[in-house]
Design a protein around this motif. Structure first.
Motif, PDB file in Angstrom:
ATOM      1  N   VAL A  74       0.756  -1.338  -0.079  1.00  0.00           N
ATOM      2  CA  VAL A  74      -0.037   0.097   0.098  1.00  0.00           C
ATOM      3  C   VAL A  74       0.646   1.276   0.072  1.00  0.00           C
ATOM      4  O   VAL A  74       0.399   2.309  -0.170  1.00  0.00           O
ATOM      5  CB  VAL A  74      -0.915  -0.049   1.185  1.00  0.00           C
ATOM      6  CG1 VAL A  74      -2.133   1.255   1.309  1.00  0.00           C
ATOM      7  CG2 VAL A  74      -1.726  -1.261   1.217  1.00  0.00           C
ATOM      8  N   GLY A  75       2.247   1.013   0.269  1.00  0.00           N
ATOM      9  CA  GLY A  75       3.210   2.109   0.550  1.00  0.00           C
ATOM     10  C   GLY A  75       3.202   3.078  -0.984  1.00  0.00           C
ATOM     11  O   GLY A  75       3.808   4.217  -0.945  1.00  0.00           O
ATOM     12  N   VAL A  76       3.020   2.310  -1.928  1.00  0.00           N
ATOM     13  CA  VAL A  76       2.917   3.049  -3.209  1.00  0.00           C
ATOM     14  C   VAL A  76       2.022   4.373  -3.268  1.00  0.00           C
ATOM     15  O   VAL A  76       2.056   4.959  -3.990  1.00  0.00           O
ATOM     16  CB  VAL A  76       2.837   1.954  -4.486  1.00  0.00           C
ATOM     17  CG1 VAL A  76       3.808   1.043  -4.506  1.00  0.00           C
ATOM     18  CG2 VAL A  76       1.459   1.494  -4.464  1.00  0.00           C
ATOM     19  N   TRP A  77       1.024   4.132  -2.513  1.00  0.00           N
ATOM     20  CA  TRP A  77       0.180   5.203  -2.451  1.00  0.00           C
ATOM     21  C   TRP A  77       0.566   6.259  -1.413  1.00  0.00           C
ATOM     22  O   TRP A  77       1.477   5.907  -0.740  1.00  0.00           O
ATOM     23  CB  TRP A  77      -1.524   4.600  -2.166  1.00  0.00           C
ATOM     24  CG  TRP A  77      -2.246   3.925  -3.074  1.00  0.00           C
ATOM     25  CD1 TRP A  77      -1.804   3.742  -4.396  1.00  0.00           C
ATOM     26  CD2 TRP A  77      -3.317   2.998  -2.970  1.00  0.00           C
ATOM     27  NE1 TRP A  77      -2.767   3.246  -5.118  1.00  0.00           N
ATOM     28  CE2 TRP A  77      -3.487   2.348  -4.079  1.00  0.00           C
ATOM     29  CE3 TRP A  77      -4.052   2.612  -1.825  1.00  0.00           C
ATOM     30  CZ2 TRP A  77      -4.652   1.778  -4.350  1.00  0.00           C
ATOM     31  CZ3 TRP A  77      -4.980   1.852  -2.014  1.00  0.00           C
ATOM     32  CH2 TRP A  77      -5.270   1.256  -3.217  1.00  0.00           C
TER      33      TRP A  77
ATOM     34  N   ARG B 777       5.713   7.541   7.600  1.00  0.00           N
ATOM     35  CA  ARG B 777       5.476   5.837   8.015  1.00  0.00           C
ATOM     36  C   ARG B 777       6.689   5.117   8.955  1.00  0.00           C
ATOM     37  O   ARG B 777       6.844   4.141   8.853  1.00  0.00           O
ATOM     38  CB  ARG B 777       5.752   5.136   6.738  1.00  0.00           C
ATOM     39  CG  ARG B 777       4.479   5.611   5.783  1.00  0.00           C
ATOM     40  CD  ARG B 777       4.791   5.250   4.348  1.00  0.00           C
ATOM     41  NE  ARG B 777       3.731   5.513   3.611  1.00  0.00           N
ATOM     42  CZ  ARG B 777       3.641   5.362   2.007  1.00  0.00           C
ATOM     43  NH1 ARG B 777       4.816   4.919   1.369  1.00  0.00           N
ATOM     44  NH2 ARG B 777       2.783   5.872   1.504  1.00  0.00           N
ATOM     45  N   PHE B 876       3.861  -0.500   5.624  1.00  0.00           N
ATOM     46  CA  PHE B 876       3.532  -0.211   4.394  1.00  0.00           C
ATOM     47  C   PHE B 876       4.090  -0.886   2.925  1.00  0.00           C
ATOM     48  O   PHE B 876       3.433  -0.956   1.913  1.00  0.00           O
ATOM     49  CB  PHE B 876       3.519   1.208   4.034  1.00  0.00           C
ATOM     50  CG  PHE B 876       2.396   2.112   4.664  1.00  0.00           C
ATOM     51  CD1 PHE B 876       1.311   2.371   3.864  1.00  0.00           C
ATOM     52  CD2 PHE B 876       2.613   2.827   5.842  1.00  0.00           C
ATOM     53  CE1 PHE B 876       0.296   3.006   4.278  1.00  0.00           C
ATOM     54  CE2 PHE B 876       1.545   3.447   6.271  1.00  0.00           C
ATOM     55  CZ  PHE B 876       0.534   3.808   5.382  1.00  0.00           C
ATOM     56  N   LEU B 877       5.341  -1.304   3.122  1.00  0.00           N
ATOM     57  CA  LEU B 877       6.073  -1.672   1.950  1.00  0.00           C
ATOM     58  C   LEU B 877       7.063  -2.776   2.525  1.00  0.00           C
ATOM     59  O   LEU B 877       8.269  -3.003   1.933  1.00  0.00           O
ATOM     60  CB  LEU B 877       6.972  -0.413   1.517  1.00  0.00           C
ATOM     61  CG  LEU B 877       6.323   0.527   0.666  1.00  0.00           C
ATOM     62  CD1 LEU B 877       6.984   1.761   0.645  1.00  0.00           C
ATOM     63  CD2 LEU B 877       5.872  -0.109  -0.556  1.00  0.00           C
ATOM     64  N   TYR B 892       8.773   2.742  -6.327  1.00  0.00           N
ATOM     65  CA  TYR B 892       9.568   1.664  -5.640  1.00  0.00           C
ATOM     66  C   TYR B 892       9.852   0.219  -6.581  1.00  0.00           C
ATOM     67  O   TYR B 892       8.876   0.182  -7.491  1.00  0.00           O
ATOM     68  CB  TYR B 892       8.396   1.313  -4.413  1.00  0.00           C
ATOM     69  CG  TYR B 892       8.166   2.498  -3.765  1.00  0.00           C
ATOM     70  CD1 TYR B 892       9.046   2.730  -2.581  1.00  0.00           C
ATOM     71  CD2 TYR B 892       7.030   3.093  -3.939  1.00  0.00           C
ATOM     72  CE1 TYR B 892       8.729   3.735  -1.758  1.00  0.00           C
ATOM     73  CE2 TYR B 892       6.640   4.294  -2.882  1.00  0.00           C
ATOM     74  CZ  TYR B 892       7.616   4.454  -1.936  1.00  0.00           C
ATOM     75  OH  TYR B 892       7.416   5.416  -0.896  1.00  0.00           O
TER      76      TYR B 892
END
Lengths: 481, 1080
Positions: A74-77, B777, B876-877, B892
């Motif tokens: 979700v981090g791409v958002w 984050r 998140f990643l 990314y």
């Protein structure tokens, strides 16, 4: 009919009280069938391709963006702490709001005997279904672990069993949106059956005959068919009516049930429903104003239709404006410093432009529809309808981002910025929406042929002269007969 | 085909990819061997007596050792050496690998608290970038070849008597090292010794030795002091032994009831420091003014010494000095004047003279015997440039990076014919010594090899290894022993010989982690009046010279809270730790005050170039509230060119401006604005509490008058209505055996951030990198919120409709009061996060813990949105599986296209979807990363919410242990009186003892008693979340006679401005009074 004598004297309606017919120029049934079905027949026009190719490209972009997001995270958002919901939920609420007009038109207006609905209901319903599809992508895909989405459904399982949390509004969302989608789809398909039969009968190639025939379910237009059809349609309209009100009420509970300042408000359910209808009609106008021109349907989707829809927009927009005013009043009146902070910062904070767009486009701009000139001027209507869509998007932005970015503890305040993936995903949903809508235009009658025929002046059993300027004899007049 | 790269590679590579990545001599096979061998060491250590059998030869065990219980942890006493002392530690070992460091609570006088560096040190052990090879001239060599080189060095020194042999060391207190040094000095008398520390904390000893005419060092007893004056001394922040000072200082800040007394802290400083934030009165002045303030103080306090009073510097309120001096004089024998390490020795001499005049010597400050230290780096540079050095042995340190700029160290170092260096990293100094004659030996981590150290009070502590050197690293003492030509070169034996005691004493020493009765003797000293006089006149003449230089910016070079002098640059936990003051991560900045920034037309993130002499450095601007005007603060330790995958290229290198004549302060800097900006990653964007009663404070007077002030300073609560749906926890908790809760004392918490790192270490919290921090984050479960409060009547507009980026221009930040608050999951009884989770992933247990079920979480993030404390963290990643370089947005790397170790990620996953892959991390990095994790805490994957669990794993372990112990008796309840209630990681690490965890259903527990205090309140109590974590309101102790006295704390003034006076007895709720002020 033949037994009845032609009245010696027809009541003459004064010019200013004359009702504008719903199909202009006294067009006959055959013309109506030809014109509407013709859009989905024949050679594919150039404009269609010009619209379809970019739409499909954007739909493909959506697929790429979703694949990227699911594989990467979700981090791409732009979502972050404290704004854990960004464009994902904004767009979800926005699309689902748009998806409100169709069912409202087809169900509630049907029950209210608003006959003008027949000109626009099919396209509006299609728009609803596609909008709900676009909306549904977001909650399904915005979670951290998409592959476990099914945990939101109460499916018996071997893990415990563990059930969903029935106290969570997200859980209610799942039910509300899926029910709404199912019923809307059924309703839409129901209404399509007689027209599919028309298409079948007009089809010139085998595949078309077969496919339309398959979906027309053997419709012959017999009285029994019509009788069953009418009953089923009425039932579905009755079923859909509460759904129109419930979906956005439930969606609004995602916010109202929380305790965030700016979210925790009892006014939300009616306010959201009004807003949804408002934005839905905005989108219907955005779609139909150019469409009626391109498809040469000005005689079926008349200025009167546009006028009525503008009035609905005016009414719901005013409700929304009232809701805004109430929110501000309560924020001030409650004395709650957190609420006050949030509401002040909606207009004066970092995201002031969101607040300005929301108040301006949703509360002020529709007030132009008090003037007939604006309702009748198609360019104005189109521009205003676009502004409504933008305004409603910003309303969701203000509610979601504007409430989350500064909540209780100032230490946690932050700024939300969308990323290119957010933007491309949103554009992608437009691609999907228009792809589906264009396919709909190309393969299905975009206006309910059979229903429109039912509202032509000549379909009125009392209309013996044909071409009379009023649709229904007034009760008073009948006494004089 | 012969030219195909695959084929060529195949020809070159004997083994498949990855297998040869771990260069000789430590192969992966060898590594596994050592790992299993360490089990043996671990197992042996758990002998019933608790004493460990020293094992030097490590062999894999084929048979289960006695008393070794698979899966349980062992604890070993060890220590981490600091420059002038040591932090006694208890290291937790799990199956032969150390996983967590804690303070040794048995250590006399200690409370088990540590500092953040000790907490983070374990990550250095598993740093994939640490030096792993023996290198000669840039090429790999075998250890034996390196040992041959040392032997040859020894032989040659024997022949020449050590002529041309120079050693450059770091400061250290190890008796074994001292013994080795003496041995070498005896054998090779001409060998020369130099010590260099870029952050020189030894000035206290030097100055005290001057002031008292004897070689002594001061130990400050902050616990005994009632009134403390700090002259630029950040004793609870960047001074030596800060954690111990915090413990002592906060003892005087602890109040239980209104009649208790509080100490009072006055701070004079340039930087905003932790000491300044904790101070009751704070004066901010440019660095050049501090000595003048010291002179003014001295003239007030040393009246009888007949020193002529100097002028009070411009801009300093003379009343501030005179009233503060009065307060000091009113507390003879229980006051304390301290000068900071950056101050010139003369200021320290004056401070000691004041202490003597105040009768504090032997009471609040004692002096211990201390040995003098060898020459410094300037002497060495001179000697190098004179061509006197044939072989330079550098043990630790990184002089190429941090030597004073004017020494031109790289060139000087090159003058030595050969450089032999023992280094933990292949860093800048390694890069500068790659000639054929130069050697680089990998250093061992302190958890890998034996050592010893003295704490600053001289207590001998052991440095016990917990694991065999992962990469064959050596320790200083081993290298020195080899150079000395000793037969005994094993660190264990060296340390054992140094200890000299019998076997029983040795075992006790290792078991307890210190040797009793070894503390250095307190010596009686008298001030040397001549020293004071000369200090006085020196300062006066210097100040006169300073005063003539005007309109210049002054630079303060300061030790960084995170990376120290740069040694922790490659430690991700520390890089990502928010600076306790600025809350910046991952960078240093050019710190300046609002006024100076305005004069220079600067704002945050503007890039500027600072010029000092002909040297320049450029960095981004950060406006710091409470920072002195006309000054620039430059943190050392950043701008590393060759650090590792974490630390390289982070920040700018302030050492470039630093010269031997201006090590701590430099005047005459000019600043030029460059084009462009550089974004900094700040964890806390908003500085003001906006009048919200989040941190509640009162002055001591108000506390005495209204002990319940914390409850008066609250917002109006909505009327309580009976819920249609009662909270299920209310009935569930009756079944709970314990009820867990936490109390945080805001009076003793000074915001050092040790708890944050302790939590990160205990709970396997990944780092996310600068870009992700900027995107909000960061993953730390704990944070320390820091707010500034300004005087609402001074330039503070009542309207708050300003964005966060505007706050840097507001006048109220010039002299703010600061407050800090540790914030983590509050474990609300009516938790807003729980009812909104659609899948029941966050629930409550009947002991009051808000649980987070990672396996069940799908990641809707609704819980975080609904958490009023914003303590939930979302992965998140895939932060655990992505290396830092793949965490930079906005593009990314996706596993759809990424290759790891030459194979497509999806293919790797497809081959074995059940086996967790390394993600995008290279195998070598992954193997070490895995070892660093705490096995009791799951490593969370992406898409999952996580948060503080109150160290659930520790609670469960304690419960299991109690169940085993209880057996059939069924007495499974954990009791604090029996010491079975565990401590959370943050609580354990807190040097102030500000965090107390325990069972609130036990009325006798410490936490219950704290929660029963009047000062106890919960944050956002008007939301009725009923948190289990509550706070004890803060009490300030200002002096009413001071010119900057405020009747109430400024944060309370802000609250009053919005919500009315909480102390008004109007009959109605205090929060409803004065509503007309409210605005938003």
């Amino acid at each position: 009919m033949a037994e009845r004598a032609i009245p010696s004297k027809l009541p003459v309606v004064p010019k200013e009280l004359e009702r504008i017919p719903l199909v202009q120029n006294q067009r006959g049934f055959a013309w109506i069938s030809d014109r509407i079905a013709g859009v989905a027949e024949g050679k594919t026009p150039l404009w269609w391709w010009m619209a379809f190719v970019p739409s499909l490209s954007f739909a493909t972009l959506l697929l790429c963006m979703l694949a990227y997001q699911i594989s990467t995270g979700v981090g791409v958002w732009g979502d972050m702490r404290p704004v854990m919901w960004g464009w994902d939920i904004i767009n979800f609420v926005w699309w689902i709001g748009i998806g409100h007009a169709g069912t409202l038109i087809s169900a509630i207006l049907f029950l209210l005997r608003q006959r003008w609905r027949t000109g626009v209901n099919r396209a509006a319903e299609a728009m609803t279904i596609f909008a709900v599809m676009c909306a549904g992508i977001y909650p399904a895909m915005h979670v951290g672990r998409v592959w476990f989405d099914w945990w939101l459904f109460p499916i018996p399982n071997s893990n415990g069993p563990i059930w969903p949390q029935f106290r969570s509004p997200l859980m209610w969302d799942v039910f509300a949106v899926s029910t709404y989608f199912t019923v809307s789809l059924l309703f839409w398909y129901m209404g399509l059956i007689p027209d599919l039969a028309v298409m079948r009968d007009r089809a010139k190639t085998r595949p078309r005959q077969f496919l339309y025939g398959l979906f027309a379910l053997g419709w012959t237009g017999s009285n029994r068919h019509w009788s069953n059809y009418e009953k089923a349609y009425l039932l579905l309209a009755g079923l859909s009516t509460p759904l129109v009100l419930s979906v956005h009420s439930i969606v609004s509970l995602d916010f109202a049930v929380s305790q965030l300042p700016g979210w925790h408000t009892t006014i939300f359910p009616p306010y959201f429903v009004a807003g949804a209808i408002y934005s839905g009609f905005g989108m219907v106008l955005t779609l139909l104003v150019p469409l009626r021109k391109i498809c040469k349907l000005e005689e079926v989707i008349t200025l009167r239709h546009i006028d009525v829809m503008c009035k609905v927009t005016l009414a719901t927009g005013s409700i929304v404006g009232y809701a805004y005013a109430m929110e501000y009043f309560i924020a001030w009146y409650s004395g709650n410093p957190y609420e006050r902070w949030t509401f002040w910062h909606r207009i004066f904070g970092t995201y002031w432009y969101g607040g300005a767009a929301m108040l301006g486009f949703n509360a002020l701009v529709p007030q132009l529809f008090w003037f007939k000139w604006f309702r009748q001027n198609l360019v104005a209507v189109f521009v205003i309808s676009i502004l409504i869509n933008i305004g409603m998007w910003f309303e969701r932005f203000v509610i979601i981002v504007g409430s989350l970015y500064q909540d209780f503890l100032p230490s946690s305040w932050g700024y939300f910025k969308p990323t290119w993936v957010d933007i491309c995903t949103f554009l992608g949903t437009f691609g999907l929406f228009f792809t589906l809508f264009l396919l709909f235009l190309r393969f299905l009658p975009l206006i309910a042929i059979s229903e429109v025929k039912g509202v032509t002046p000549q379909a009125d059993p009392h209309h013996l002269l044909g071409g009379a300027k009023h649709e229904e004899p007034e009760p008073d007049d009948e006494v004089t007969l | 085909m012969t030219e195909a790269p695959e084929f060529r590679q195949w020809l070159e590579r004997e083994f498949p990819r990855g297998a040869s990545e771990w260069t000789d001599p430590v192969s992966r096979r060898h590594f596994v061997k050592i790992m299993s061998a360490s089990f043996l060491l671990a197992g042996m250590g758990l002998a019933g007596s608790g004493c460990r059998r020293p094992v030097e030869h490590l062999e894999p065990f084929g048979k289960q050792p006695e008393n070794y219980v698979y899966g349980t942890s062992q604890y070993y006493a060890t220590a981490m050496a600091t420059r002038g002392g040591a932090v006694p530690l208890l290291a937790r070992s799990y199956e032969g690998r150390p996983v967590k460091l804690e303070g040794n609570a048995l250590f006399p006088g200690g409370n088990g608290g540590t500092d953040r560096w000790a907490q983070a040190a374990i990550l250095n052990l598993y740093d994939p970038d640490r030096a792993r090879r023996f290198i000669r001239g840039g090429n790999n060599a075998t250890p034996d070849a390196a040992f041959d080189r040392l032997r040859e060095l020894s032989k040659r020194a024997e022949a020449t008597g050590g002529e041309g042999l120079s050693f450059l060391l770091e400061r250290n207190t190890s008796p074994s090292r001292m013994r080795m040094q003496k041995l070498i000095a005896g054998k090779f008398p001409k060998a020369r010794w130099y010590v260099y520390e870029p952050v020189d904390l030894d000035v206290h000893r030097r100055a005290a030795s001057t002031a008292f005419g004897a070689s002594v060092k001061p130990i400050f007893k902050y616990d005994a002091a009632k009134v403390i004056l700090s002259l630029d001394c950040d004793f609870i922040g960047s001074e030596e032994d800060a954690h111990d000072n915090i413990r002592r200082f906060t003892q005087g800040r602890r109040v239980e009831k209104p009649s208790d007394s509080l100490n009072r802290l006055y701070a004079v400083e340039t930087l905003m420091s932790l000491t300044g934030m904790a101070a009751d009165h704070r004066m901010r002045v440019a660095p050049s003014v501090i000595p003048r303030v010291a002179l003014a103080f001295a003239s007030e306090i040393l009246k009888q010494a007949g020193l002529d009073a100097p002028e009070v510097p411009a801009g300093v309120n003379p009343k501030w000095i005179s009233e503060c001096a009065k307060d000091l004089l009113a507390h003879p024998g229980e006051s304390l004047v301290v000068a900071g390490y950056r101050q010139p020795p003369a200021v320290h001499v004056l401070a000691q003279a004041m202490n003597a005049a105040l009768g504090n010597i032997g009471k609040t400050v004692v002096f211990l015997d201390a040995a003098a230290i060898e020459g410094g780096i300037s002497d060495l540079a001179k000697s190098l440039n004179a061509g006197e050095v044939e072989t330079l042995v550098i043990l630790g340190g990184n002089p190429v990076y941090n030597a004073p700029a004017d020494l031109d160290w790289t060139r000087a170092q090159g003058r030595a014919k050969s450089v032999v260096r023992l280094g933990y990293y292949e860093d800048e100094t390694f890069e500068a010594a790659r000639r054929d004659a130069d050697w680089h030996l990998p250093a061992a981590h302190f958890l890998e090899s034996w050592g010893d150290a003295l704490t600053s009070e001289g207590v001998l502590v052991p440095i016990q290894p917990l694991i065999a050197p992962l990469f064959g690293g050596l320790t200083e003492i081993e290298v020195l022993a080899r150079i000395a030509g000793e037969d005994v070169v094993r660190p264990y034996e060296i340390v054992r010989q140094t200890f000299a005691g019998g076997e029983d004493a040795w075992r006790k020493f290792l078991y307890e982690g210190f040797a009793e009765g070894t503390a250095a003797k307190v010596v009686n000293v008298d001030v040397d009046p001549n020293a004071v006089k000369s200090a006085w006149s020196l300062l006066q003449s210097e100040q006169a010279a300073m005063a003539s230089m005007s309109n210049n910016l002054e630079i303060v070079f300061h030790r960084d809270h995170a990376v120290d002098d740069g040694r922790y640059s490659n430690n991700g936990w520390l890089q990502e730790m928010a600076d306790p003051i600025t809350k910046l991560t991952w960078d240093n900045a050019v710190i300046l005050s609002r006024k100076t920034a305005r004069q220079l037309g600067l704002k945050n993130f503007d890039l500027v170039e600072i010029k000092l002499g002909d040297r320049t450095v450029s960095g981004p601007v950060w406006i710091q509230p409470g920072f002195a005007d006309d000054s620039l603060g430059l943190a050392l330790g950043y701008g590393r060119e060759k650090s590792g995958r974490v630390g390289s290229g982070v920040g700018f290198n302030a050492y470039r401006l630093r010269t031997t004549v201006a090590e701590n302060f430099a005047a005459g800097a000019t600043l030029r604005r460059l084009d462009g900006t550089f974004e900094l990653a700040c964890i806390q964007n908003h500085w003001s509490m906006e009048g919200r009663p989040i941190i509640r404070e009162a002055n001591l007077d108000q506390f005495r008058q209204h002990p319940d002030f914390a409850h008066r300073e609250k917002l109006e609560e909505p009327p309580v209505v009976t819920s249609m749906y009662p909270n299920p926890f209310d009935t569930a908790k009756e079944k709970g055996l314990h009820q867990w809760g936490m109390s945080v004392d805001l009076n003793t918490c000074i915001g050092c951030g040790t708890c944050v790192i302790a939590c990160q270490s205990e709970n396997n919290i990944p780092i996310v990198g600068k870009d992700q921090v900027r995107r909000g984050r960061a993953m730390q479960w704990m944070r320390v919120d820091r707010y500034y409060a300004g005087d609402p009547t001074q330039g503070r507009l009542p309207d708050v409709l300003k964005t966060d980026s505007d706050q840097q221009f507001e006048e109220w930040i010039d002299d703010p009061q600061s407050v800090v608050q540790p914030m983590f999951c509050q474990h609300c009884e009516a938790a807003p996060c729980e009812n909104v989770c659609p899948v029941n992933a966050t629930t409550h247990d009947n002991e009051g813990l808000n649980l987070m079920v990672y396996n069940r979480c799908v990641g809707t993030r609704y819980c975080s949105n609904n958490c009023p404390y914003k303590v939930r963290r979302f992965n998140f990643l895939d932060f655990n599986k992505r290396p830092l370089k793949d965490l930079k947005g906005p593009f990314y790397t996706t596993p759809l296209t990424h290759e790891t170790d030459g194979e497509w990620d999806l293919l790797r996953w497809w081959k074995d979807p059940t086996e967790p892959t390394t993600g995008m991390r290279a195998d070598d990095e992954w193997d070490l990363l895995k070892m660093s994790k705490n096995p009791d805490v799951s490593v969370r994957m992406r898409g999952v919410m996580e948060k503080c669990t109150l160290c659930l794993q520790r609670i469960e372990q304690a419960k299991i242990a109690q169940k085993v112990k209880a057996g059939p008796s069924g007495d499974v309840r954990l009791k604090e009186s029996e010491g079975t209630v565990p401590k959370t990681a943050c609580q354990q690490a807190c040097p102030a003892g500000a965090l107390v965890f325990g069972d609130i259903s036990d009325p006798g527990s410490r936490v219950s008693k704290l929660k029963a205090q009047d000062r106890n309140y919960s944050v956002l109590d008007n939301l009725f979340t009923r948190p289990r974590t509550t706070y004890l309101a803060r009490v300030r102790n200002p002096n009413p006679a001071m010119p900057d006295y405020h009747e109430v704390p400024l944060s309370l003034e802000e609250f009053e401005h919005k919500e009315g006076n909480p102390f008004e007895e109007s009959g109605e709720s205090p929060a409803t009074a004065g509503k007309e002020h409210t605005h938003g």
